[in-house]
Scaffold this motif. Structure first.
Motif, PDB file in Angstrom:
ATOM      1  N   ARG A   1      -2.142   4.055  -6.570  1.00  0.00           N
ATOM      2  CA  ARG A   1      -1.414   4.747  -6.223  1.00  0.00           C
ATOM      3  C   ARG A   1      -3.333   5.470  -6.202  1.00  0.00           C
ATOM      4  N   LEU A   2      -4.272   5.080  -6.908  1.00  0.00           N
ATOM      5  CA  LEU A   2      -5.396   5.924  -6.762  1.00  0.00           C
ATOM      6  C   LEU A   2      -6.190   5.208  -5.847  1.00  0.00           C
ATOM      7  N   ARG A   3      -6.292   3.836  -5.762  1.00  0.00           N
ATOM      8  CA  ARG A   3      -6.684   2.683  -4.611  1.00  0.00           C
ATOM      9  C   ARG A   3      -6.554   2.751  -3.708  1.00  0.00           C
ATOM     10  N   LYS A   4      -5.149   2.538  -3.352  1.00  0.00           N
ATOM     11  CA  LYS A   4      -3.903   2.291  -1.998  1.00  0.00           C
ATOM     12  C   LYS A   4      -4.360   0.978  -1.792  1.00  0.00           C
ATOM     13  N   VAL A   5      -4.357   1.064  -3.549  1.00  0.00           N
ATOM     14  CA  VAL A   5      -3.634  -0.904  -3.307  1.00  0.00           C
ATOM     15  C   VAL A   5      -1.871  -1.447  -3.336  1.00  0.00           C
ATOM     16  N   PRO A   6      -1.874  -2.649  -2.647  1.00  0.00           N
ATOM     17  CA  PRO A   6      -0.133  -3.080  -2.925  1.00  0.00           C
ATOM     18  C   PRO A   6      -0.276  -3.203  -4.618  1.00  0.00           C
ATOM     19  N   PHE A   7       0.621  -3.114  -5.118  1.00  0.00           N
ATOM     20  CA  PHE A   7       1.572  -3.176  -6.701  1.00  0.00           C
ATOM     21  C   PHE A   7       2.565  -3.899  -6.764  1.00  0.00           C
ATOM     22  N   TRP A   8       2.142  -5.548  -6.823  1.00  0.00           N
ATOM     23  CA  TRP A   8       3.573  -6.248  -7.129  1.00  0.00           C
ATOM     24  C   TRP A   8       4.408  -6.728  -8.404  1.00  0.00           C
ATOM     25  N   CYS A   9       4.928  -6.369  -9.389  1.00  0.00           N
ATOM     26  CA  CYS A   9       5.982  -6.917 -10.266  1.00  0.00           C
ATOM     27  C   CYS A   9       5.842  -7.647 -10.201  1.00  0.00           C
TER      28      CYS A   9
END
Length: 420
Positions: free
Chosen positions: A129-137
């Motif tokens: 959220r802070l760095r605008k990076v995609p998050f894959w779980c």
């Protein structure tokens, strides 16, 4: 791509989640991706920090082209629900040493979190959220569901809190993947289809793990005769497998000295199993430690019959990773599964194993007796075919990196143009 992988297990662990995450990191690095990993000291499945990493603190090492940042953690010698919670939280706290640098350092193109532990996703969600990076779980086990259904955690308030944390994480993912169709459907219900859900099954390198004839197996090394009929369980010796029925089945074959039960592995349930064998005075059950990866084909070739066991309540919450190696080795497995689950349906549809009722020593005894008197060659053929067709490592990981490129917006590499 600059990829950050965050998970508690990693290479050189020989089995379970660490094995697959390690192979994924190695493959990504081998395909010209820049890969960093934040992980713990290797400890699984022995539940003891490996000798190579004892008395080490935070440090960075390089494994197969991957930069691996190691964190110390609490590893209990006897695993209970409470101690496991402390174990997992100790890693989260310890990993903050590296995460603080990540938050204020270079920006990654994507962060991949490996679950369980399910709550590891909290830090990547904030970073995303802070760095605008995609998050894959990527979910290997539905940990909270399993803890609830196996009765490992019974406090309703605590369970509800964990489910809320899990929901918070899943709703903030750019993509969620898991290893079976049954698990994928459960994840979609949890997620409310808010994030992209992808099937990312465990794979096997069928060029490395392949059928081995008995003379080239580990029979001689393990003190077995060619005439012995060997029933093998290899893998984690934990709670969700329900391995007590192996000992019960071994009792019924105690008067047949050529039938040997081989249990290869480590885990929280090993001590109890060994004590039960001693209590009953069984000589047809032998324990061995996990074998190196380069010996896996020879080990699997030792068995006439393989065991893939789990409890009823774990159905479709986990898909046994040991099955991929058995299939690649062309083995015949007795698989405990409930009708209607992914595991049952796949094994039944492709006739690549013998299905039995979970948690039933009698069903296991009957299946072993029948299998030892059958022609198992159709199962051997079907198992190897399925592994080569559906579990191919290159195909699976190529699809995965394709999905990563979609969520990061990185274009696919253009094909080379060759002058003819």
């Amino acid at each position: 791509m600059r990829i950050l992988i965050y998970g508690i297990n990693y290479s050189p662990e020989l089995t379970g989640i660490g094995k697959y995450t390690g192979e994924m990191g190695e493959w990504l690095a081998g395909n010209k991706q820049e890969v960093d990993v934040i992980t713990a000291m290797p400890y699984y499945p022995e539940w003891a920090v490996h000798a190579s990493h004892k008395r080490k603190g935070w440090h960075t090492e390089y494994i197969d082209g991957v930069r691996v940042h190691r964190c110390p953690l609490y590893v209990p010698t006897r695993v209970t629900s409470l101690k496991r919670i402390l174990h997992e939280f100790s890693f989260v706290v310890s990993s903050l040493w590296y995460w603080l640098r990540v938050f204020f350092g270079k920006r990654y193109d994507v962060v991949i979190c490996i679950s369980p532990p399910f709550h590891l996703g909290l830090i990547p969600a904030i970073y995303s959220r802070l760095r605008k990076v995609p998050f894959w779980c990527h979910i290997q086990d539905l940990q909270i569901d399993m803890a609830k259904d196996l009765g490992m955690i019974t406090n309703r308030t605590f369970l509800n809190t964990m489910f809320k944390v899990e929901s918070y994480i899943l709703k903030r993912c750019s993509a969620i993947s898991t290893i079976s169709e049954g698990m994928l459907q459960k994840v979609k219900l949890k997620n409310g289809a808010g994030s992209k859900c992808v099937l990312f099954p465990n794979w096997v390198d069928s060029t490395h793990i392949k059928p081995v004839p008995k003379p080239h197996s580990m029979r001689a090394e393990l003190g077995l005769l060619d005439s012995d009929r060997v029933i093998l369980y290899s893998g984690s010796l934990g709670e969700k497998q329900g391995l007590e029925i192996i000992i019960a089945a071994a009792q019924s074959f105690a008067q047949q000295p050529d039938i040997k039960f081989l249990i290869v592995g480590s885990g929280g349930g090993k001590t109890k199993l060994e004590a039960t064998v001693r209590e009953y005075g069984l000589t047809n059950v032998v324990f061995h430690p996990l074998q190196p990866y380069e010996k896996l084909s020879a080990l699997l070739g030792t068995a006439d019959i393989h065991l893939v066991l789990q409890k009823k309540s774990a159905s479709d919450l986990v898909l046994p990773s040991k099955l991929t190696g058995i299939l690649a080795a062309g083995g015949c497995a007795l698989v405990s599964a409930v009708p209607g689950t992914t595991l049952y349906d796949v094994v039944h549809r492709h006739e690549m194993g013998i299905l039995i009722e979970p948690e039933s020593a009698q069903a296991l005894e009957v299946a072993i007796e029948q299998a030892l008197s059958m022609d198992l060659s159709p199962y051997h053929t079907n198992a190897r075919w399925y592994a080569e067709t559906y579990l191919n490592k290159e195909t699976t990981l190529n699809k995965f990196i394709g999905e990563l490129r979609k969520i990061t917006g990185e274009p696919r590499p253009l094909p080379l143009l060759v002058d003819l």
